[in-house]
Design an enzyme around this catalytic site. Structure first.
Site, PDB file in Angstrom:
ATOM      1  N   SER A   1     -41.015  18.941   5.219  1.00  0.00           N
ATOM      2  CA  SER A   1     -41.250  19.376   3.844  1.00  0.00           C
ATOM      3  C   SER A   1     -42.001  20.694   3.739  1.00  0.00           C
ATOM      4  CB  SER A   1     -42.002  18.281   3.088  1.00  0.00           C
ATOM      5  OG  SER A   1     -43.133  17.854   3.801  1.00  0.00           O
TER       6      SER A   1
ATOM      7  N   LYS B   1     -36.655  13.776  -5.681  1.00  0.00           N
ATOM      8  CA  LYS B   1     -36.507  15.208  -5.409  1.00  0.00           C
ATOM      9  C   LYS B   1     -35.129  15.685  -5.880  1.00  0.00           C
ATOM     10  CE  LYS B   1     -40.348  15.043  -2.388  1.00  0.00           C
ATOM     11  NZ  LYS B   1     -40.891  14.551  -1.141  1.00  0.00           N
TER      12      LYS B   1
ATOM     13  N   HIS C   1     -36.380  15.267   1.677  1.00  0.00           N
ATOM     14  CA  HIS C   1     -35.933  16.581   1.180  1.00  0.00           C
ATOM     15  C   HIS C   1     -34.464  16.855   1.470  1.00  0.00           C
ATOM     16  CE1 HIS C   1     -39.801  18.156  -0.198  1.00  0.00           C
ATOM     17  NE2 HIS C   1     -40.288  17.355   0.742  1.00  0.00           N
TER      18      HIS C   1
END
Ligand SMILES: *Cc1c(COP(=O)(O)O)cnc(C)c1O
Length: 404
Positions: free
Chosen positions: A198, A257, A226
């Site tokens: 990340s 996300k 991610h």
């Protein structure tokens, strides 16, 4: 439906009363953070996430969200959330094992299991809870977790919670991991890694990790927070993109996300998921997130199939952007995805660069310890599919000029 930001910004608290004596030590702790340039002010966002974001009253080009596919503010998610809330109410009212598991949650778990092709999936209130709950359910005292030294905080905390021994291996160093495994017998051994890191934007060597796990008979768990929605032909993540599904036993992802919603999930063999439903305390003892959240996520998962151009456009732009910054002499480390760190070094330097970029209308957050090691502070540009060539050009020029 007209949608306006619901609140005006309340006044900030001013001078507070002195801390009660048992908490007085906090004053010194905060002072030390201030001294080391590690104070973390919070900004108030008004309105939605998107290409432009309003923070503390300033409209800035937004390179500081994980909304990689531009779905967090997409009205189709809002409508899906409203439909779910209309049908099933807002609150879920209980943990999933009691009565909190709504038909919307069930549909989302099925959709995630289909997306990843694992046979089953389990929703958690957050990605953080998914990691912490799963690690502690898989290993315990007498076992060993092998953890990449740049793994996310939720993995680190999951390791601690499990009370297994933890062997930390250098970032993406499969040879070191191999040696550690050979030297560390245990009842059970669990290798755990982010797939897309990340803060560094680096990618784990998943096929090598799978080979090492297989050779040593270890469990391999991959956190795709991610990468979910961004990588892979179907958008399920880097396990899919690297064709390693057969060698990865536990796949963690987040809905918070790229999927523009909230919550985490674990996908894997149905018997593994069955085990987690009995032993992952972060799942058993926590209220299911609202059906509206699951409804929005379900819509986002459908959009992965309907609008694959969002992820392909993003990854194409990200590659060109990284190439351009590297050609300008900027240090991006081994970044290889839509997360583009520009390494500054000192915390003060990173904060100063972020402030200069904000003066240019660009929101690019400074990342400092403990999110990165001391001396490794950086500004982190998160690219999204809605950034235009012109936006990226502005950012590239501002970053290149900052070198001088
Ligand atoms: C953000 C993140 C999480 C936590 O996910 P949430 O849904 O935000 O709780 C877990 N792992 C990694 C690598 C992350 O970046």
């Amino acid at each position: 439906m007209t949608c306006r930001p619901p609140f005006t910004t309340p006044p900030r608290p001013t001078a507070a009363a002195a801390l009660p004596e048992p908490l007085a030590w906090i004053e010194a702790g905060l002072e030390a953070l201030r001294r080391d340039g590690l104070e973390r002010p919070r900004r108030v966002r008004v309105g939605r996430q998107g290409r432009v974001v309003e923070l503390d009253g300033r409209a800035l080009l937004n390179f500081g969200s994980n909304d990689y596919l531009g779905l967090a503010g997409d009205v189709r998610l809002t409508k899906a959330a409203s439909r779910a809330a209309c049908g099933e109410g807002f609150g879920s009212g209980a943990s999933p094992l009691v009565s909190g598991h709504s038909s919307t949650h069930a549909a989302l778990e099925a959709a995630l299991s289909d997306l990843l092709g694992t046979g089953d999936a389990l929703l958690f209130p957050s990605g953080f809870a998914a990691n912490a709950g799963t690690i502690a359910a898989l290993v315990g005292p007498g076992d060993v977790v092998f953890s990449d030294d740049r793994n996310h905080a939720s993995i680190i905390d999951g390791c601690r919670l499990s009370r297994a021994a933890v062997a930390v291996f250098p970032h993406r160093d499969v040879a070191a991991l191999d040696r550690l495994l050979a030297a560390t017998p245990a009842r059970r051994r669990l290798i755990v890694t982010d797939s897309l890191f990340s803060m560094d934007g680096t990618i784990a060597p998943l096929s090598d990790l799978a080979a090492v796990a297989r050779r040593h008979g270890a469990i391999l768990m991959v956190d795709e927070a991610h990468a979910t929605g961004v990588f892979g032909a179907r958008g399920s993540g880097l396990v899919e993109a690297s064709d390693t599904a057969d060698g990865v036993h536990v796949r963690v992802g987040t809905l918070s996300k790229a999927l523009g919603s909230a919550g985490g999930f674990v996908a894997g063999h149905p018997r593994l998921v069955d085990w987690l439903r009995h032993s992952a305390r972060a799942w058993v003892f926590s209220t299911a997130h609202p059906p509206a959240v699951a409804g929005a996520a379900l819509r986002a998962v459908a959009l992965l199939a309907d609008e694959p151009h969002r992820r392909t456009t993003l990854l194409g732009k990200a590659t060109a952007f990284r190439d351009r910054l590297r050609a300008a002499g900027l240090d991006l480390g081994d970044a290889a995805a839509q997360i583009v760190p520009v390494i500054v070094g000192s915390a003060d330097g990173a904060v100063a660069l972020a402030a200069r970029l904000a003066d240019d209308g660009l929101f690019v957050p400074a990342i400092r310890p403990p999110s990165v090691p001391a001396g490794g502070s950086l500004v982190r540009a998160s690219l999204a599919c809605h950034h235009t060539d012109d936006d990226l050009d502005r950012l590239a020029r501002a970053l290149s000029e900052s070198r001088g």
